[in-house]
Write an enzyme that holds these catalytic residues in place. Structure first.
Site, PDB file in Angstrom:
ATOM      1  N   GLU A  16       0.953  -0.946   0.072  1.00 20.86           N
ATOM      2  CA  GLU A  16       0.184  -0.149   0.211  1.00 20.86           C
ATOM      3  C   GLU A  16       0.729   1.511  -0.198  1.00 20.86           C
ATOM      4  O   GLU A  16       0.809   2.149   0.785  1.00 20.86           O
ATOM      5  CB  GLU A  16      -0.618  -0.194   1.160  1.00 20.86           C
ATOM      6  CG  GLU A  16      -1.909  -0.950   0.589  1.00 20.86           C
ATOM      7  CD  GLU A  16      -3.224  -0.782   2.183  1.00 20.86           C
ATOM      8  OE1 GLU A  16      -3.081  -0.276   3.245  1.00 20.86           O
ATOM      9  OE2 GLU A  16      -4.307  -1.781   1.797  1.00 20.86           O
ATOM     10  N   GLU A  37      -5.416  -7.941  -0.332  1.00 17.92           N
ATOM     11  CA  GLU A  37      -6.560  -7.765   0.615  1.00 17.92           C
ATOM     12  C   GLU A  37      -7.600  -7.722   0.618  1.00 17.92           C
ATOM     13  O   GLU A  37      -8.372  -6.430  -0.072  1.00 17.92           O
ATOM     14  CB  GLU A  37      -6.311  -6.569   1.307  1.00 17.92           C
ATOM     15  CG  GLU A  37      -4.153  -6.765   2.045  1.00 17.92           C
ATOM     16  CD  GLU A  37      -4.133  -5.683   2.971  1.00 17.92           C
ATOM     17  OE1 GLU A  37      -4.729  -5.160   3.795  1.00 17.92           O
ATOM     18  OE2 GLU A  37      -2.515  -5.960   3.062  1.00 17.92           O
TER      19      GLU A  37
HETATM   20  O1  AHR Z   1      -5.343  -5.373   7.426  1.00 16.88           O
HETATM   21  C1  AHR Z   1      -4.802  -4.866   7.642  1.00 16.88           C
HETATM   22  C2  AHR Z   1      -4.602  -3.260   6.978  1.00 16.88           C
HETATM   23  O2  AHR Z   1      -5.359  -3.191   5.632  1.00 16.88           O
HETATM   24  C3  AHR Z   1      -3.309  -3.930   6.974  1.00 16.88           C
HETATM   25  O3  AHR Z   1      -2.011  -4.058   7.020  1.00 16.88           O
HETATM   26  C4  AHR Z   1      -2.883  -3.101   5.082  1.00 16.88           C
HETATM   27  O4  AHR Z   1      -2.287  -2.995   4.816  1.00 16.88           O
HETATM   28  C5  AHR Z   1      -4.321  -2.599   4.625  1.00 16.88           C
HETATM   29  O5  AHR Z   1      -4.863  -1.016   5.130  1.00 16.88           O
END
Ligand code: AHR
Length: 502
Positions: A173, A292
């Site tokens: 990210e 994610e």
């Molecule tokens: O999954 C929780 C968080 O969400 C992770 O660390 C990050 O990559 C995202 O913002």
């Protein structure tokens, strides 16, 4: 009575199922690792300190590739801290989650945990506070067989065989201002390209994931992907997508249609990726790693005071307890990932244990399944062979956030002797009488018909009532001449499997 029909035809084939679509994510965040997968004092712990009750649940969940060690955590992580004799490993501050990292679990231990769960490791390198050299060092430590400084260090630490990690994420990210060391798309793209080139010089068979957007709502969404890929296109294999959903303002109808946003996200990234590829006259196609995705009640966490200011080890953070409605949305997101499997070739449910996770644990106590466990485990178990995007004929309903949404969504998979159909009914009130035309597949018997539904859409599994919500038989499902008829309850996720006698 609301009626709908589904027709599955081989001509609507999407892709062959790649097990990497059923990946998950373990971050050094709160109680995911410590008192989640690792708790040496727990009665079920093995010699490495891993909880075997959790291992059993992870195997039942059916996750495949596990992304590790972050997440936001990776952007401050010094991998060297996490290898070698445990008593010599330093305790560090984790700026991402404002907690203390003891480094008692590192890459070598995590690889041993993965072996217990039959999973593949997908490793992220730190491009927040670190750069090319540290990424190359970690690659050498993990993957070089022997005879170099870092591979011999791994062997001296007790891991004789290389870990053989194929998938590597180039940071996490990096578009997010919350990320330690976040960068502009130009800066990140240039660094990611140089890092990727160097890593592939060491091993050309690696599969590298460059950071896409942290969400479709980011102000740089689209431009970020374009700029980053203009730098990295020829050096990487995947671009990442991250998306989290939650019910807001009591608008359950919009929440149940969250997969429409995921579809918009995927369509936009595919268009952008292919635009860059054409512009560069490249013969290569970049795939999507949805590494994610989940339900996350982030607004509530931001508004709460749970983020400690006192640098604790493994504090309780982000321990969302999921409802039936959350599980229906999760099942629908998985349907969407499968429908887009031609381009989404890898995905990771974020996360695996305790932190926004399908599995919860108590220190010294039980491990149990959240509602969201069920659609994931059944889909992972039944989705085999080839994905088909079926034709769906169903009424629509108006949502405040996503416009018109179909009441029914579905995807189909089949192999030589079985067909599986995954379904959601998004109606808040109405059952749907459904016919599913599987005549092309010559199935002869129904082997499973399961549903996740409850009269209370907000019912949850808790420590005190761990089996309040579970899968039920979908009564009344019938197969006649290749056509399945069944009734989908309102706000439900369901799966039907059929078999062909050969
Ligand atoms: O999954 C929780 C968080 O969400 C992770 O660390 C990050 O990559 C995202 O913002």
């Amino acid at each position: 009575m609301t009626k709908a029909s589904i027709v599955a035809r081989r001509a609507e084939t999407v892709a062959t199922v790649n097990r990497r679509l059923f990946g998950a994510f373990v971050e050094h965040l709160a109680r995911c690792v410590y008192t989640g997968i690792y708790e040496p004092e727990h009665p079920t712990a093995n010699d490495d300190g891993f909880r075997l009750d959790v291992v059993e649940l992870v195997k039942e969940l059916g996750t495949t590739t596990i992304r590790y060690p972050g997440g936001n955590f990776v952007s401050g992580f010094r991998w060297e801290d996490s290898v070698g004799p445990r008593e010599k490993r330093p305790v560090r501050r984790d700026l991402a989650w404002h907690s203390l990292e003891t480094n008692q679990v590192g890459v070598d231990e995590f690889a041993r945990w993965l072996a217990l769960t039959d999973s593949e490791l997908m490793m992220a390198v730190n491009l927040g506070t670190r750069g090319i050299e540290e990424a190359l060092d970690l690659l050498e430590y993990c993957n070089h067989p022997s005879g170099t400084a870092l591979s011999d260090q791994r062997i001296a630490n007790g891991t004789t065989e290389p870990h053989g990690i194929r998938m590597w994420c180039l940071g996490n990210e990096m578009d997010g201002p919350w990320q330690t060391g976040y960068r502009s798309a130009e800066d990140y793209g240039a660094l990611a390209a140089r890092t990727a080139q160097a890593m592939k010089a060491a091993d050309n068979d690696l599969q590298l994931v460059v950071c896409g957007s942290s969400g479709s709502g980011m102000p740089t969404f689209g431009d970020w992907e374009r700029t980053v890929l203009e730098h990295t296109y020829e050096h990487v294999d995947f671009i990442s997508c991250h998306a989290y959903y939650q019910e807001r303002g009591g608008d359950l109808g919009s929440f149940l249609a969250s997969s429409l946003d995921m579809q918009y996200f995927i369509d936009t990234v595919v268009a952008t990726v292919d635009h860059v590829g054409r512009k560069l006259r490249s013969s290569k196609q970049i795939q999507l790693s949805f590494d994610e995705w989940n339900i996350w009640y982030l607004d509530e966490h931001k508004a709460s005071d749970e983020v400690n200011e006192e640098w604790q080890i493994a504090p309780r953070q982000l321990e969302d307890t999921y409802s039936v409605a959350d599980a229906v949305v999760l099942g629908n997101l998985l349907i969407t990932l499968l429908k887009n499997h031609a381009r989404v070739r890898s995905a990771s449910l974020a996360q695996l244990v305790n932190v926004i996770a399908p599995i919860r644990t108590e220190p010294g106590g039980d491990a149990w399944r959240q509602t969201t466990f069920f659609p994931f485990s059944v889909t992972s178990r039944l989705a085999r062979g080839t994905v088909i995007a079926p034709r769906i004929d169903a009424p629509t309903y108006a949502t405040a956030v996503h416009g018109e949404a179909s009441l029914v969504d579905s995807v189909v998979t089949h192999d030589d002797d079985s067909v599986a159909v995954f379904l959601v009914n998004r109606s808040l009130t109405e059952p749907v009488d459904l016919t599913i035309d599987l005549t092309e597949f010559q199935v002869t018997s129904l082997t499973e018909a399961l549903t996740l539904h409850d009269d209370d859409v907000y019912a949850k599994n808790t420590i005190d009532d761990q089996e309040r919500v579970s899968l039920k038989a979908l009564h009344g499902a019938e197969l006649v001449d290749g056509v399945v008829t069944l009734r989908l309850p309102p706000v439900s996720w369901s799966a039907v499997a059929a078999h062909r006698e050969s």
